[in-house]
Every structure is written in structure tokens, then in C-alpha cells.
Design an enzyme around this catalytic site. Structure first.
Site, PDB file in Angstrom:
ATOM      1  N   LYS A  33       0.917  -1.230   0.039  1.00  0.00           N
ATOM      2  CA  LYS A  33       0.018   0.003   0.103  1.00  0.00           C
ATOM      3  C   LYS A  33       0.813   1.190   0.012  1.00  0.00           C
ATOM      4  O   LYS A  33       1.467   1.701   1.143  1.00  0.00           O
ATOM      5  CB  LYS A  33      -0.882  -0.109   1.219  1.00  0.00           C
ATOM      6  CG  LYS A  33      -1.932   1.153   1.306  1.00  0.00           C
ATOM      7  CD  LYS A  33      -2.964   0.999   0.311  1.00  0.00           C
ATOM      8  CE  LYS A  33      -4.141   2.172   0.655  1.00  0.00           C
ATOM      9  NZ  LYS A  33      -5.347   1.815  -0.060  1.00  0.00           N
ATOM     10  N   GLY A 200     -20.425  -7.822   1.670  1.00  0.00           N
ATOM     11  CA  GLY A 200     -20.349  -7.933   2.857  1.00  0.00           C
ATOM     12  C   GLY A 200     -19.374  -8.932   3.150  1.00  0.00           C
ATOM     13  O   GLY A 200     -18.896  -9.293   4.505  1.00  0.00           O
TER      14      GLY A 200
END
Length: 218
Positions: A33, A200
Site C-alpha cells: 500500500k 459483505g
């Protein structure tokens, strides 16, 4: 191989897609990241979510900035000097020499600035020397055809390779627009839909997530 995970927007499911791709990559995988915004020094960022869902431990975070803004804006406000995209690319290339797969999760969309000169994820990719490909995470519903088409067009204009599209949150009961978009996205962009992440899935346990993730990709 380096896989760069970008998206058509923010809060679109890039982290969950990155985690699912990490599961499918096998044992020799690192996750990067380059810029994490919106979290404090001791708060869990996106990579914490990746390790929670996957157990992958080769995690590499670049700059961390407290405000939930584009990295260039957040760094300017915090008085932090950002690495250049050339420096980011060199670090990612180094990892690619040690791991079979390196997953790079961008910040926000493709053209969000990553360094002080405003260079973005596409600019970073152009400095890589290792083989790479992009995966574009997109929404399922209305508006996705335009946003996805623009992102793919931006990548193609730079002759950057796009492996496919992944829908970041696919509902259990898709509505009419979502069902039609599943067919229209590849027709509009010329890029296949290679995955759909169940809505989800980011709340699942590690065991559930790891068991199911390979079935989400074609």
C-alpha cells in the site's frame, strides 16, 4: 508478476479485492500500500484488513497520513514529504524479485496523486521494470459504465495492460441495473469481468474468506 489494484472511485472494495487476490496467489505473495490516508499512527489501515482476512504477513505500507484525503493533499496539509513514484516503483520492483506475486493497492482512483509532483498510480506503473498488469475494481450499479469506461480508457491511452474488471460488492439479489451491467461492462470497455466479490465479504472470518475467495474469480 505485479498486479496493481486500482478502482473507479474510493470506498469501492479495493482492499477486499486485494485480499481475495492474495488468497488466490498462493504462498509467495507480498502486498503493498504505497500511501495510506485517513488513519493515525496506531490505527489499523487497509493492510491490517488484508492480514485479518488472509493471514498474509509480507505487508509493506509506504507513507501514512492522518486525514482522509488524496495522498498529495493529505501530505501537503501534514507537512510530509512524499516519495516520488520512481522511488515507489523501485521498492515494488525489489519485492518482485523475492515474491512470485506482488499486489499493489492504490489510493482512491487511478489518477489520484501519489507524490509531490502530482504523479499517480499510472505514472508509477510506467516506472516499473518487472512485468505488471492492472485490475480495475468497479461498482455494480448505475453509473459504473461511465466510470469504468473512463478508467479503462485512461489506462489504454498509456498502453498499460488491464487484466480485467472485478465488481467490488456484488449483491445476493442484484437489481435490473446490476444484472444488465454485468453484461454491459465488458461490452462497453472491451475488458472482461473476471471477478465478483459478495457484498459483505469483508466482515467474514479468515477461514470463511480464504475458503470462498478462489470461487469469486473466473
Amino acid at each position: 508478476m505485479i498486479t496493481i489494484v486500482t478502482g473507479t472511485d474510493t470506498e469501492i472494495g479495493k482492499t477486499i479485492v486485494t485480499a481475495a487476490l492474495a488468497v488466490c496467489a498462493g504462498e509467495s505473495v507480498a502486498v503493498v500500500k504505497p500511501a495510506q490516508t485517513g488513519v493515525g499512527p496506531d490505527e489499523p489501515g487497509d493492510l491490517a484488513e488484508v492480514v485479518r482476512l488472509t493471514g498474509v504477513t509480507a505487508l509493506h505500507e509506504g507513507v501514512r497520513l492522518p486525514e482522509p484525503l488524496a495522498p498529495t493533499t493529505a501530505a501537503r496539509r501534514a507537512g510530509v514529504a512524499l516519495p516520488s513514484v520512481e522511488e515507489y516503483a523501485a521498492a515494488i520492483d525489489d519485492l518482485a524479485r523475492s515474491y512470485d506475486t506482488v499486489l499493489v493497492e492504490g489510493a482512491g482512483g487511478l489518477l489520484v496523486g501519489l507524490d509531490a509532483d502530482g504523479n499517480n498510480l499510472a505514472d508509477l506503473a510506467e516506472h516499473l521494470t518487472s512485468p505488471f498488469r492492472f485490475v480495475v475494481v468497479t461498482r455494480a450499479g448505475l453509473g459504473t459504465l461511465n466510470h469504468t469506461g473512463l478508467t479503462v480508457e485512461a489506462l489504454r491511452s498509456r498502453e498499460l495492460p488491464v487484466e480485467g474488471l472485478v465488481i467490488g460488492s456484488w449483491p445476493a439479489e442484484p437489481d435490473l441495473a446490476e444484472s444488465c451491467n454485468l453484461e454491459d461492462l465488458p461490452a462497453t470497455t472491451g475488458v472482461p469481468v473476471i471477478g465478483r466479490i459478495p457484498a459483505g465479504a469483508g466482515s467474514w472470518s479468515r477461514e470463511e474468506f480464504r475458503a470462498a475467495a478462489p470461487g469469486w474469480f473466473e
